[in-house]
Design a protein around this motif. Sequence first.
Motif, PDB file in Angstrom:
ATOM      1  N   GLU A 113      14.349   2.371   6.810  1.00  0.00           N
ATOM      2  CA  GLU A 113      13.581   2.324   5.587  1.00  0.00           C
ATOM      3  C   GLU A 113      14.532   1.962   4.355  1.00  0.00           C
ATOM      4  N   ILE A 114      13.835   1.761   3.160  1.00  0.00           N
ATOM      5  CA  ILE A 114      14.760   1.436   1.848  1.00  0.00           C
ATOM      6  C   ILE A 114      14.532   2.719   0.899  1.00  0.00           C
ATOM      7  N   ASP A 115      15.544   3.473   0.685  1.00  0.00           N
ATOM      8  CA  ASP A 115      15.543   4.279  -0.418  1.00  0.00           C
ATOM      9  C   ASP A 115      15.717   3.612  -1.708  1.00  0.00           C
ATOM     10  N   VAL A 116      14.598   3.300  -2.599  1.00  0.00           N
ATOM     11  CA  VAL A 116      14.849   2.805  -3.707  1.00  0.00           C
ATOM     12  C   VAL A 116      15.189   3.426  -4.873  1.00  0.00           C
ATOM     13  N   LYS A 117      16.328   2.938  -5.226  1.00  0.00           N
ATOM     14  CA  LYS A 117      16.733   3.732  -6.658  1.00  0.00           C
ATOM     15  C   LYS A 117      16.407   3.066  -7.988  1.00  0.00           C
ATOM     16  N   ARG A 118      15.938   1.791  -7.972  1.00  0.00           N
ATOM     17  CA  ARG A 118      15.510   1.146  -9.204  1.00  0.00           C
ATOM     18  C   ARG A 118      14.462   0.183  -8.822  1.00  0.00           C
ATOM     19  N   ILE A 119      13.457  -0.120  -9.755  1.00  0.00           N
ATOM     20  CA  ILE A 119      12.483  -1.178  -9.413  1.00  0.00           C
ATOM     21  C   ILE A 119      12.067  -1.982 -10.702  1.00  0.00           C
ATOM     22  N   THR A 120      11.925  -3.232 -10.578  1.00  0.00           N
ATOM     23  CA  THR A 120      11.687  -4.016 -11.898  1.00  0.00           C
ATOM     24  C   THR A 120      10.810  -5.001 -11.577  1.00  0.00           C
ATOM     25  N   LYS A 121       9.992  -5.576 -12.354  1.00  0.00           N
ATOM     26  CA  LYS A 121       8.887  -6.530 -12.329  1.00  0.00           C
ATOM     27  C   LYS A 121       9.647  -7.799 -12.707  1.00  0.00           C
ATOM     28  N   SER A 128       0.842  -1.262   0.081  1.00  0.00           N
ATOM     29  CA  SER A 128      -0.035  -0.171   0.085  1.00  0.00           C
ATOM     30  C   SER A 128       0.867   1.176  -0.005  1.00  0.00           C
ATOM     31  N   GLN A 129       0.133   2.168  -0.259  1.00  0.00           N
ATOM     32  CA  GLN A 129       0.990   3.615  -0.249  1.00  0.00           C
ATOM     33  C   GLN A 129       0.542   4.326   1.115  1.00  0.00           C
ATOM     34  N   VAL A 130       1.465   4.826   1.792  1.00  0.00           N
ATOM     35  CA  VAL A 130       1.448   5.272   3.057  1.00  0.00           C
ATOM     36  C   VAL A 130       1.539   6.784   3.094  1.00  0.00           C
ATOM     37  N   ALA A 131       2.252   7.385   2.068  1.00  0.00           N
ATOM     38  CA  ALA A 131       2.550   8.645   1.885  1.00  0.00           C
ATOM     39  C   ALA A 131       2.772   8.997   0.466  1.00  0.00           C
ATOM     40  N   HIS A 132       3.318  10.291   0.302  1.00  0.00           N
ATOM     41  CA  HIS A 132       3.763  10.665  -0.932  1.00  0.00           C
ATOM     42  C   HIS A 132       5.375   9.939  -1.056  1.00  0.00           C
ATOM     43  N   GLU A 133       5.202   9.242  -2.305  1.00  0.00           N
ATOM     44  CA  GLU A 133       6.638   8.526  -2.284  1.00  0.00           C
ATOM     45  C   GLU A 133       7.099   7.535  -1.403  1.00  0.00           C
ATOM     46  N   LYS A 134       6.225   7.225  -0.547  1.00  0.00           N
ATOM     47  CA  LYS A 134       6.301   6.217   0.737  1.00  0.00           C
ATOM     48  C   LYS A 134       5.375   4.951   0.529  1.00  0.00           C
ATOM     49  N   TYR A 135       5.806   3.710   0.671  1.00  0.00           N
ATOM     50  CA  TYR A 135       5.106   2.594   0.424  1.00  0.00           C
ATOM     51  C   TYR A 135       5.595   1.297   1.412  1.00  0.00           C
ATOM     52  N   ILE A 187       9.211   0.261   5.123  1.00  0.00           N
ATOM     53  CA  ILE A 187       8.541   1.239   4.421  1.00  0.00           C
ATOM     54  C   ILE A 187       9.776   1.408   3.403  1.00  0.00           C
ATOM     55  N   ILE A 188       9.255   1.862   2.345  1.00  0.00           N
ATOM     56  CA  ILE A 188      10.477   2.031   1.072  1.00  0.00           C
ATOM     57  C   ILE A 188       9.862   3.474   0.561  1.00  0.00           C
ATOM     58  N   GLU A 189      10.762   4.096   0.006  1.00  0.00           N
ATOM     59  CA  GLU A 189      10.757   5.425  -0.548  1.00  0.00           C
ATOM     60  C   GLU A 189      11.023   5.331  -2.141  1.00  0.00           C
ATOM     61  N   ILE A 190       9.942   5.317  -3.009  1.00  0.00           N
ATOM     62  CA  ILE A 190      10.199   5.457  -4.426  1.00  0.00           C
ATOM     63  C   ILE A 190       9.913   6.809  -4.917  1.00  0.00           C
ATOM     64  N   ASP A 191      11.037   7.663  -5.356  1.00  0.00           N
ATOM     65  CA  ASP A 191      10.882   8.845  -5.976  1.00  0.00           C
ATOM     66  C   ASP A 191      10.085   8.797  -7.214  1.00  0.00           C
TER      67      ASP A 191
END
Length: 122
Positions: A114-122, A63-70, A80-84
């Motif tokens: 938390e994790i600051d995500v730099k890249r995400i893939t499926k 789920s999304q918990v805040a802007h850019e936070k999931y 909690i992860i942060e995806i810009d």
Amino acid sequence: MKKISIAAILALAISANASGFTGGNAPANQGGFLGGHSGANSVKAALDAKDDTLVTVKGKILSQVAHEKYKFSDGKDTIIIEIDDEDWGGLSVGPDETVTIYGEVDGNTLKANEIDVKRITK
């Protein structure tokens, strides 16, 4: 003269798109280390890791918990992860889809890592 200019622009655009990933384990035109990395490969390890530790974890964004936070889970633990916005790379992900996130631990003594995500893939 316009036809020559248009042809030159198209040639440049095509050659610019020709570079990039061509298959295999690493981009042919970049090189780099092909072995594993040290760092966290589970949510539990990321929660216990030091600030700036590299992280590669497979799981689901719940789920999304805040802007850019999931809220993210690897099936055992959650973090909690942060995806810009610019790091999504046009990818759309639903809560039932498994993704791999690459980033680093954002450690803070006052709250859980938390994790600051730099890249995400499926």
